[in-house]
Scaffold this active site. Sequence first.
Site, short mmCIF file in Angstrom:
data_model
loop_
_atom_site.label_atom_id
_atom_site.label_comp_id
_atom_site.label_asym_id
_atom_site.label_seq_id
_atom_site.Cartn_x
_atom_site.Cartn_y
_atom_site.Cartn_z
CB CYS A 24 -26.27 15.25 2.14
SG CYS A 24 -27.70 14.27 3.14
CG HIS B 275 -23.76 16.47 5.07
ND1 HIS B 275 -24.82 17.08 5.52
CD2 HIS B 275 -24.16 14.94 5.14
CE1 HIS B 275 -25.82 16.47 5.53
NE2 HIS B 275 -25.68 15.04 5.41
CG ASN C 139 -28.07 14.38 7.77
OD1 ASN C 139 -28.32 15.47 7.01
ND2 ASN C 139 -27.73 13.32 7.17
N1 COA Z 1 -32.48 3.19 18.85
C1 COA Z 1 -31.91 2.09 19.47
N2 COA Z 1 -31.43 1.07 19.07
C2 COA Z 1 -31.31 1.23 17.63
C3 COA Z 1 -31.73 2.18 17.07
C4 COA Z 1 -32.19 3.37 17.61
N3 COA Z 1 -32.76 4.47 17.08
N4 COA Z 1 -31.44 2.20 15.65
C5 COA Z 1 -30.99 0.88 15.41
N5 COA Z 1 -30.89 0.36 16.47
C6 COA Z 1 -30.22 -0.96 17.32
C7 COA Z 1 -30.42 -2.04 15.90
O1 COA Z 1 -31.61 -2.75 15.75
C8 COA Z 1 -29.11 -2.92 16.29
O2 COA Z 1 -29.77 -3.75 17.24
P1 COA Z 1 -29.16 -5.36 17.37
O3 COA Z 1 -27.73 -5.22 17.45
O4 COA Z 1 -29.91 -5.90 18.48
O5 COA Z 1 -29.56 -5.74 15.80
C9 COA Z 1 -28.17 -1.95 16.97
O6 COA Z 1 -28.94 -1.03 17.34
C10 COA Z 1 -27.17 -1.51 16.12
O7 COA Z 1 -27.51 -1.01 14.97
P2 COA Z 1 -26.78 -0.53 13.88
O8 COA Z 1 -27.47 -0.45 12.52
O9 COA Z 1 -25.62 -1.62 13.58
O10 COA Z 1 -26.04 0.86 14.48
P3 COA Z 1 -24.78 1.39 13.93
O11 COA Z 1 -23.70 1.42 14.91
O12 COA Z 1 -24.54 1.21 12.57
O13 COA Z 1 -25.46 3.06 14.08
C11 COA Z 1 -26.44 4.65 12.44
C12 COA Z 1 -26.64 3.31 13.09
C13 COA Z 1 -27.30 4.92 11.38
C14 COA Z 1 -26.10 5.72 13.46
C15 COA Z 1 -24.88 4.42 11.71
O14 COA Z 1 -24.95 3.37 10.90
C16 COA Z 1 -24.61 5.81 10.97
O15 COA Z 1 -24.52 7.06 11.38
N6 COA Z 1 -24.61 5.62 9.62
C17 COA Z 1 -24.37 6.82 8.68
C18 COA Z 1 -25.88 7.02 8.38
C19 COA Z 1 -25.67 8.75 7.74
O16 COA Z 1 -24.96 9.56 8.20
N7 COA Z 1 -26.55 8.84 6.75
C20 COA Z 1 -26.88 10.03 6.16
C21 COA Z 1 -25.66 10.59 5.32
S1 COA Z 1 -25.60 11.77 4.37
#
Ligand code: COA
Length: 334
Positions: A118, A260, A290
């Site tokens: 990215c 980004h 993304n």
């Molecule tokens: N739909 C519904 N629930 C989901 C889910 C989805 N698509 N993906 C995960 N969950 C659930 C998880 O299982 C978890 O459930 P639990 O509490 O029962 O265990 C809960 O939602 C929270 O998951 P978590 O991974 O802690 O969520 P988060 O708040 O960290 O959000 C992202 C997840 C991926 C949106 C976030 O971490 C993020 O944006 N990270 C950066 C990723 C990124 O930008 N990557 C590319 C960089 S170039």
Amino acid sequence: MKSFSMQGAKILATGSAVPTSCFHNHDISKIVQTSDQWIVTRTGIRERRLLTGIDKSIITLAVTASINALNKVSMDASQIDLIILATSTPNDLFGSASQVQSKIGAINAVAFDLTAACSGFVLGIVTASQFIQNGSYRNVLVVGADSLSKWIDWSDRSTCILFGDAAGAVIIQACSEADNSILDFQLNTDGNYSSCLSISYQEEIRPHPILNLYQGSFKYIAMNGKEVYKFAVSQVPLSILKCINSLNLSINDIDWLLLHQANERILMAVAEKLSISSDKIISNLSKYGNTSAASIPLALDEALQQNKIAHNDIIVISGFGAGLTWGTVVVQWK
Ligand code: COA
């Protein structure tokens, strides 16, 4: 004979391309357990474009985006000296840039791929500006193109909701030193965290029986979302501060923040940490998700089409992602 005196570099034109197939969060909720509300709240993404159908690759998108940029300034592709294709999803591991070179008819250009996920587009602009500013080349085409849809495990709801496919292109041209618009840059890598975001190569368990060679294949994208989030929100503001400080600019001098397009919450958190007003954030990720190396030129092209950016505006552009690699380039729009 090339002159190795310093000269300026400016972004002459932009172009972009997205696939026609559009998938709303509701469509994704039919294949994994998720909801429109969860995705919008956590990411800001509402829909994404995906390369569907057979024989579709980043080449089609990269070629359309490049021709789009060339047409805006009526430039013939034969005038391009160098093509840098920033991609992590090539359709040929030896490189895909040469296919773009051939398809757009850039007969005088050397072409190579640049792999930095990215951050690829930011590294592409910086690389291009080095070739221009030292007098080696006059016209450089930088393309960011990715099709992460081909590398996603579509049963993994933690990643499949995030990504889309696209390409964006810019033509960077030599200019007088006074007109230089790529003002400064700041780049970083911390490979200790490379496993937080990867598409890794995995060897088969058994080697070749005679040669003891292990062969293998690439896995799906793997991500530690929380770590990547923390990294982006902590490191990107520092990178921006270092870059603007070295130019003796202040936060108030920034007209546009073009990050980004990973996640709306990351964009807002970075702006908040820097006390940059949210109306200076360029964002289109609700429509595309993304799109990796394509996200910055895609958003830049759209902002220009909307006449948002004015002459002399300062645009702070930051990329971040797998590597982990991140960086900032400050552009004054001319
Ligand atoms: N739909 C519904 N629930 C989901 C889910 C989805 N698509 N993906 C995960 N969950 C659930 C998880 O299982 C978890 O459930 P639990 O509490 O029962 O265990 C809960 O939602 C929270 O998951 P978590 O991974 O802690 O969520 P988060 O708040 O960290 O959000 C992202 C997840 C991926 C949106 C976030 O971490 C993020 O944006 N990270 C950066 C990723 C990124 O930008 N990557 C590319 C960089 S170039």
